[in-house]
Design a protein around this motif. Structure first.
Motif, PDB file in Angstrom:
ATOM      1  N   ALA A 244       1.826  23.042   8.553  1.00 61.59           N
ATOM      2  CA  ALA A 244       1.953  21.927   9.372  1.00 61.59           C
ATOM      3  C   ALA A 244       0.905  20.851   8.916  1.00 61.59           C
ATOM      4  O   ALA A 244       1.263  19.714   9.119  1.00 61.59           O
ATOM      5  N   LEU A 245      -0.156  21.279   8.729  1.00 57.14           N
ATOM      6  CA  LEU A 245      -1.361  20.320   8.271  1.00 57.14           C
ATOM      7  C   LEU A 245      -0.989  19.581   7.001  1.00 57.14           C
ATOM      8  O   LEU A 245      -1.390  18.564   6.528  1.00 57.14           O
ATOM      9  N   GLU A 246      -0.231  20.458   6.296  1.00 56.97           N
ATOM     10  CA  GLU A 246      -0.079  19.794   4.940  1.00 56.97           C
ATOM     11  C   GLU A 246       0.948  18.463   5.013  1.00 56.97           C
ATOM     12  O   GLU A 246       0.685  17.603   3.837  1.00 56.97           O
ATOM     13  N   ILE A 247       1.666  18.375   5.899  1.00 60.49           N
ATOM     14  CA  ILE A 247       2.310  17.126   5.872  1.00 60.49           C
ATOM     15  C   ILE A 247       1.933  16.133   7.026  1.00 60.49           C
ATOM     16  O   ILE A 247       2.274  15.399   7.171  1.00 60.49           O
ATOM     17  N   ASP A 248       0.766  16.594   7.669  1.00 61.21           N
ATOM     18  CA  ASP A 248       0.132  15.787   8.480  1.00 61.21           C
ATOM     19  C   ASP A 248      -1.265  16.174   8.815  1.00 61.21           C
ATOM     20  O   ASP A 248      -1.876  17.078   9.719  1.00 61.21           O
ATOM     21  N   ASN A 249      -1.888  16.011   7.922  1.00 55.58           N
ATOM     22  CA  ASN A 249      -3.533  16.403   7.747  1.00 55.58           C
ATOM     23  C   ASN A 249      -4.500  15.962   8.663  1.00 55.58           C
ATOM     24  O   ASN A 249      -5.496  16.666   8.988  1.00 55.58           O
ATOM     25  N   ILE A 250      -4.165  15.208   9.468  1.00 52.08           N
ATOM     26  CA  ILE A 250      -4.959  14.613  10.604  1.00 52.08           C
ATOM     27  C   ILE A 250      -4.443  14.910  11.922  1.00 52.08           C
ATOM     28  O   ILE A 250      -4.925  14.068  13.082  1.00 52.08           O
ATOM     29  N   ASN A 251      -3.590  15.641  12.292  1.00 56.00           N
ATOM     30  CA  ASN A 251      -2.938  16.097  13.349  1.00 56.00           C
ATOM     31  C   ASN A 251      -3.845  17.286  13.951  1.00 56.00           C
ATOM     32  O   ASN A 251      -3.920  18.262  13.660  1.00 56.00           O
TER      33      ASN A 251
ATOM     34  N   PRO B 223       2.115  -4.245  14.979  1.00 52.44           N
ATOM     35  CA  PRO B 223       0.873  -5.337  14.625  1.00 52.44           C
ATOM     36  C   PRO B 223      -0.468  -4.628  15.128  1.00 52.44           C
ATOM     37  O   PRO B 223      -1.386  -5.153  14.633  1.00 52.44           O
ATOM     38  N   ASP B 224      -0.455  -4.202  16.211  1.00 48.24           N
ATOM     39  CA  ASP B 224      -1.710  -3.615  16.931  1.00 48.24           C
ATOM     40  C   ASP B 224      -1.998  -2.272  16.639  1.00 48.24           C
ATOM     41  O   ASP B 224      -3.006  -1.680  17.254  1.00 48.24           O
ATOM     42  N   PHE B 225      -1.550  -1.550  15.674  1.00 47.80           N
ATOM     43  CA  PHE B 225      -1.807  -0.228  15.513  1.00 47.80           C
ATOM     44  C   PHE B 225      -1.989  -0.017  13.781  1.00 47.80           C
ATOM     45  O   PHE B 225      -1.209  -0.334  13.114  1.00 47.80           O
ATOM     46  N   LYS B 226      -3.413   0.336  13.850  1.00 52.43           N
ATOM     47  CA  LYS B 226      -3.744   0.487  12.382  1.00 52.43           C
ATOM     48  C   LYS B 226      -3.610   2.185  12.015  1.00 52.43           C
ATOM     49  O   LYS B 226      -3.857   2.876  12.825  1.00 52.43           O
ATOM     50  N   VAL B 227      -2.893   2.145  10.841  1.00 51.99           N
ATOM     51  CA  VAL B 227      -2.257   3.181  10.320  1.00 51.99           C
ATOM     52  C   VAL B 227      -2.952   3.543   8.959  1.00 51.99           C
ATOM     53  O   VAL B 227      -2.721   2.833   8.122  1.00 51.99           O
ATOM     54  N   VAL B 228      -3.847   4.603   8.953  1.00 50.71           N
ATOM     55  CA  VAL B 228      -4.423   5.037   7.390  1.00 50.71           C
ATOM     56  C   VAL B 228      -3.476   5.545   6.525  1.00 50.71           C
ATOM     57  O   VAL B 228      -2.282   6.505   7.002  1.00 50.71           O
ATOM     58  N   HIS B 229      -3.714   5.369   5.444  1.00 52.29           N
ATOM     59  CA  HIS B 229      -2.542   5.797   4.296  1.00 52.29           C
ATOM     60  C   HIS B 229      -2.359   7.166   4.068  1.00 52.29           C
ATOM     61  O   HIS B 229      -1.345   7.753   4.049  1.00 52.29           O
ATOM     62  N   SER B 230      -3.344   8.171   4.657  1.00 48.35           N
ATOM     63  CA  SER B 230      -3.268   9.586   4.827  1.00 48.35           C
ATOM     64  C   SER B 230      -2.528   9.993   6.037  1.00 48.35           C
ATOM     65  O   SER B 230      -2.299  11.176   5.996  1.00 48.35           O
ATOM     66  N   GLU B 231      -1.989   9.229   6.990  1.00 48.18           N
ATOM     67  CA  GLU B 231      -1.418   9.555   7.949  1.00 48.18           C
ATOM     68  C   GLU B 231       0.037   9.775   8.047  1.00 48.18           C
ATOM     69  O   GLU B 231       0.720   9.196   7.260  1.00 48.18           O
ATOM     70  N   TRP B 232       0.412  10.818   8.940  1.00 46.02           N
ATOM     71  CA  TRP B 232       1.916  11.167   9.192  1.00 46.02           C
ATOM     72  C   TRP B 232       2.637   9.824   9.385  1.00 46.02           C
ATOM     73  O   TRP B 232       3.974   9.639   8.924  1.00 46.02           O
ATOM     74  N   LEU B 233       2.133   8.939  10.176  1.00 46.50           N
ATOM     75  CA  LEU B 233       2.748   7.867  10.504  1.00 46.50           C
ATOM     76  C   LEU B 233       2.711   6.614   9.669  1.00 46.50           C
ATOM     77  O   LEU B 233       3.422   5.542   9.908  1.00 46.50           O
TER      78      LEU B 233
ATOM     79  N   GLU C  41       0.821  -1.213  -0.091  1.00 44.02           N
ATOM     80  CA  GLU C  41      -0.069   0.050   0.156  1.00 44.02           C
ATOM     81  C   GLU C  41       0.958   1.223  -0.003  1.00 44.02           C
ATOM     82  O   GLU C  41       1.792   1.403   0.719  1.00 44.02           O
ATOM     83  N   GLY C  42       0.576   2.157  -0.876  1.00 40.83           N
ATOM     84  CA  GLY C  42       1.523   3.618  -0.935  1.00 40.83           C
ATOM     85  C   GLY C  42       0.443   4.410  -0.289  1.00 40.83           C
ATOM     86  O   GLY C  42      -0.499   4.398   0.367  1.00 40.83           O
ATOM     87  N   PRO C  43       0.949   5.904  -0.581  1.00 39.12           N
ATOM     88  CA  PRO C  43       0.475   7.051   0.121  1.00 39.12           C
ATOM     89  C   PRO C  43      -0.814   7.550  -0.462  1.00 39.12           C
ATOM     90  O   PRO C  43      -1.754   8.101   0.279  1.00 39.12           O
ATOM     91  N   ASP C  44      -1.419   6.719  -1.642  1.00 37.19           N
ATOM     92  CA  ASP C  44      -3.018   7.021  -2.057  1.00 37.19           C
ATOM     93  C   ASP C  44      -3.787   5.846  -1.674  1.00 37.19           C
ATOM     94  O   ASP C  44      -5.048   5.963  -2.172  1.00 37.19           O
ATOM     95  N   GLY C  45      -3.381   4.957  -0.878  1.00 38.06           N
ATOM     96  CA  GLY C  45      -4.100   3.892  -0.469  1.00 38.06           C
ATOM     97  C   GLY C  45      -4.303   2.582  -1.346  1.00 38.06           C
ATOM     98  O   GLY C  45      -4.967   1.570  -1.138  1.00 38.06           O
ATOM     99  N   ASN C  46      -3.372   2.832  -2.561  1.00 39.74           N
ATOM    100  CA  ASN C  46      -3.623   1.865  -3.471  1.00 39.74           C
ATOM    101  C   ASN C  46      -2.411   0.843  -3.374  1.00 39.74           C
ATOM    102  O   ASN C  46      -1.191   1.607  -3.224  1.00 39.74           O
TER     103      ASN C  46
END
Length: 746
Positions: free
Chosen positions: A589-596, A160-170, A109-114
């Motif tokens: 700052a939100l441009e590089i971490d939009n869900i902060n 393994p226990d941490f779901k990260v969405v493709h749009s997150e900084w993490l 999975e890449g930064p666009d979710g695909n």
């Protein structure tokens, strides 16, 4: 009601004192440090094979070590993972590892979710795991979240226990696992990040790909030239670092540049000055450590070790670790027996466990550990005595129930007292933990810790940092004395706290620190002086001010690929009165971490302050949509609606804030005021009573309840509450006057 910014402390204003005579003019030393910002050319680093010519034994030990294998070009001889069309699934993401000719690839999975195909460019590390790096546009290199367990020989998820969405900084494709800013400075030699803010791009360079001999000892060019020229008359300490002659604490500081969580201060590390001229360590707190200083998040050893009695007494890294192979010098308790007499400590009379068992191992009681990155067990280097009593009070871990998993802290504390009695020395954690956990005597504990130089500097500095939660005029007055402290950590922590107060009252205290001999202190002093008009800088500081301004700009630039760096620039612009620039900074700052949403909350408050009410409201709604159980947002949104006189909507939001933060009595107080605005006195009374069940002696709630009773003409009830206020707070003249006013109505 008044709408305040979450990221600013309440301003406490009183007259400042004159500049103190204790400050030392170190202009000459400062100039020397300013002149030492020159980049070391890559060709001054000669490579390990050159070192091998004279230092074959050291080279042999280093070869194959974690430093040697810190980073390598991906090929058949360096890749440990199974790329034979292996499929790995975790958190809904499917990754396939495969080869095409001599090249290695992953489809994930890449930064666009695909899913996309990515070529593996580099390997990172060898044991207990190996990570893999791929190349992205604009010079970005990213570390995969899926790594190879080189002990179990299998793929695994680092989180393994941490779901990260493709749009997150993490997400692995974004900032959290970016090699350029998170890894490169410590995994290679003579690194320059070369980040460009406008294009959000990197042109990162290094002299040598791994942690070479010269990464620690410095560039070898002059050393080799002089050694060949002078022969036996040559002294290596003139040109090398981290030698046998380096003092214990200096050696720890030099190792620390890579073995600590830190903020980067300078543009690159060039072996000039000290650690604090290039980096500033993360202090104890902020969810990186437990309240007693034990490791929680990754701290990379330094922040733990400098807490210890070992460090205070001159023990250094190489007393336990071979400096080249990095292996322990001795096995088992023999390592500790170098200093601690076995007949006194390696005996059941001390550890109360059967000899040869896990419980008899020194490290299992005094160096507990945690797993990081999925399978990497790292021990706490603060070397502390287990304290089950603190576990009961503050929720901290202890070694006893770490092993005896079927027992609880109360059992552990009872056993401790049976075997050892009460702790016979006062550890700094006895003072730090109350302050970090909001104990009623927290501020007094922090102040005692900060003042007592018997305690480690990092603990004292952490105490000062935590005072940010207790600021009032008296504490600020006392904190100013720490700007004269001998510890640069304490001075810097004080500047961080007082520098967030956006007034000019303390400039006479801050100005002398522009001459400090540690770059990190100077940079923090410059930020603290942000509200000072450059035209008003006293003549005897103008030259220093201009020099440190350049250092400060460098610090902002070098950290601008982090959210925190962009926020720091924005907050500096707030101090300068440039509100529009600050808004752009937070938007950046939100441009590089939009869900902060901490950033978005502060941005919403800035929008409000700038009269952009619609944008402020949209920001709050976005936060609520993303984090519907985050109570602080409902509170901030309610305050905004109240200011806009949309009282019914404000009441709805404040109720939601109480739902998610039921122990925050300030919310009950504000809801009372909202009900009072619409003259709903019965609901206001009900809310105040509920709040007083949470905190029975809260003066704000008692006062507002008495006011509501007075307004509803329930004078006797009002007098009863007012009398209670006067009894609880006899020195408050406003409460006494209110009580007297009620009695005159009879």
């Amino acid at each position: 009601m008044r709408f305040f910014f979450i990221f600013l402390v309440t301003l406490v204003i009183f007259s400042c004192k004159k500049t103190k005579d204790e400050y030392i003019d170190v202009t000459a030393e400062t100039d020397k440090i300013f002149a030492s910002t020159k980049l070391i050319p890559d060709d001054h680093f000669l490579g390990d094979n050159t070192c091998k010519e004279c230092h074959s034994k050291e080279y042999e030990h280093w070869q194959g070590s974690h430093h040697d294998k810190a980073m390598q070009i991906a090929n058949d001889s360096t890749i440990l993972g199974d790329f034979n069309n292996k499929i790995f699934k975790s958190q809904g993401v499917t990754s396939q590892f495969y080869k095409e000719g001599a090249d290695y690839f992953v489809n994930t999975e890449g930064p666009d979710g695909n899913n996309h195909d990515y070529k593996i460019e580099y390997t990172f590390g060898i044991k207990p795991l190996q990570q893999y790096i791929v190349k992205f546009p604009n010079g970005h290199y990213q570390c995969l979240r899926t790594a190879w367990d080189s002990v179990k020989n299998q793929w695994f998820d680092l989180y393994p226990d941490f779901k990260v969405v493709h749009s997150e900084w993490l997400h692995w494709s974004r900032g959290g696992l970016n090699w350029n800013n998170m890894c490169s400075d410590c995994h290679s030699t003579n690194v320059r990040k070369n980040y460009d803010l406008k294009s959000h791009s990197y042109d990162t360079k290094y002299a040598l790909i791994n942690v070479s001999c010269e990464a620690c000892h410095g560039p070898g060019k002059t050393h080799v030239e002089q050694a060949r020229k002078l022969g036996a008359a040559y002294t290596s300490q003139d040109h090398l670092h981290m030698t046998a002659g380096t003092s214990p604490k200096s050696l720890v500081d030099q190792c620390a540049r890579c073995h600590m969580r830190r903020e980067q201060i300078s543009e690159y590390f060039n072996f000039k000055g000290t650690m604090l001229d290039h980096y500033f360590p993360q202090l104890l707190g902020d969810n990186l450590y437990y309240p007693d200083g034990q490791i929680l998040d990754e701290d990379y050893v330094y922040g733990s070790f400098v807490q210890s009695k070992m460090y205070q007494n001159g023990v250094t890294c190489t007393n336990c670790h071979d400096p080249h192979s990095l292996k322990l010098k001795f096995d088992g308790n023999n390592l500790c027996a170098q200093c601690h007499i076995p007949s006194s400590y390696d005996t059941p009379k001390h550890h109360f466990h059967e000899t040869g068992t896990d419980g008899a191992q020194c490290i299992n009681c005094h160096m507990t550990g945690r797993y990081y990155m999925g399978n990497d067990f790292r021990r706490d280097h603060s070397f502390r005595i287990p304290r089950p009593d603190q576990s009961i009070k503050y929720g901290t871990p202890n070694a006893c129930i770490g092993c005896h998993e079927d027992k609880d802290n109360e059992w552990a504390w009872a056993e401790y007292q049976k075997l050892f009695g009460q702790p016979n020395t006062k550890h700094f954690s006895d003072l730090l933990a109350p302050g970090l956990t909001g104990h009623e005597k927290g501020m007094a504990s922090l102040m005692e810790l900060a003042h007592d130089t018997i305690y480690p500097d990092i603990a004292r500095a952490s105490a000062v940092s935590a005072m940010n939660n207790y600021l009032d005029s008296n504490s600020i007055e006392e904190m100013l004395t720490f700007l004269n402290d001998e510890s640069p950590l304490v001075k810097a922590a004080t500047l961080d706290v007082l520098g967030n107060i956006n007034v000019t009252d303390y400039n006479n205290y801050f100005l002398p620190l522009l001459k400090d001999n540690k770059r990190s202190v100077r940079v923090k002093a410059f930020f603290a002086l942000g509200a000072l008009d450059a035209m008003l800088v006293p003549e005897n500081y103008k030259e220093d001010y201009e020099k440190v301004k350049q250092e400060f700009e460098t610090n902002l630039n070098i950290t601008s690929d982090f959210v925190g760096g962009r926020i720091k620039r924005a907050n500096y612009l707030i101090k300068k009165g440039d509100l529009q620039g600050a808004i752009k900074g937070y938007e950046s700052a939100l441009e590089i971490d939009n869900i902060n949403n901490i950033v978005r909350t502060n941005l919403a408050n800035l929008y409000y302050r700038n009269g952009q009410f619609d944008r402020a409201e949209d920001a709050f709604k976005t936060i609520i949509e993303q984090e519907p159980e985050f109570g602080q947002t409902y509170y901030s949104y309610a305050l905004l609606l109240g200011e806009l006189n949309r009282i019914d909507e404000a009441i709805t939001q404040m109720k939601l804030a109480i739902k998610y933060m039921p122990v925050n009595v300030r919310l009950y107080y504000n809801l009372c005021l909202l009900y009072d605005k619409v003259n709903n006195l019965s609901e206001a009374e009900s809310v105040a009573v509920k709040g007083l069940k949470v905190e029975p002696n809260n003066d704000s709630l008692l006062y507002v309840l008495a006011y509501i009773y007075k307004k509803g003409n329930q004078i006797e009830k009002a007098k009863n509450i007012a009398r209670r206020l006067v009894e609880l707070y006899p020195n408050n003249q406003d409460y006494q006057a209110f009580y007297n006013q009620l009695n005159r109505k009879e």
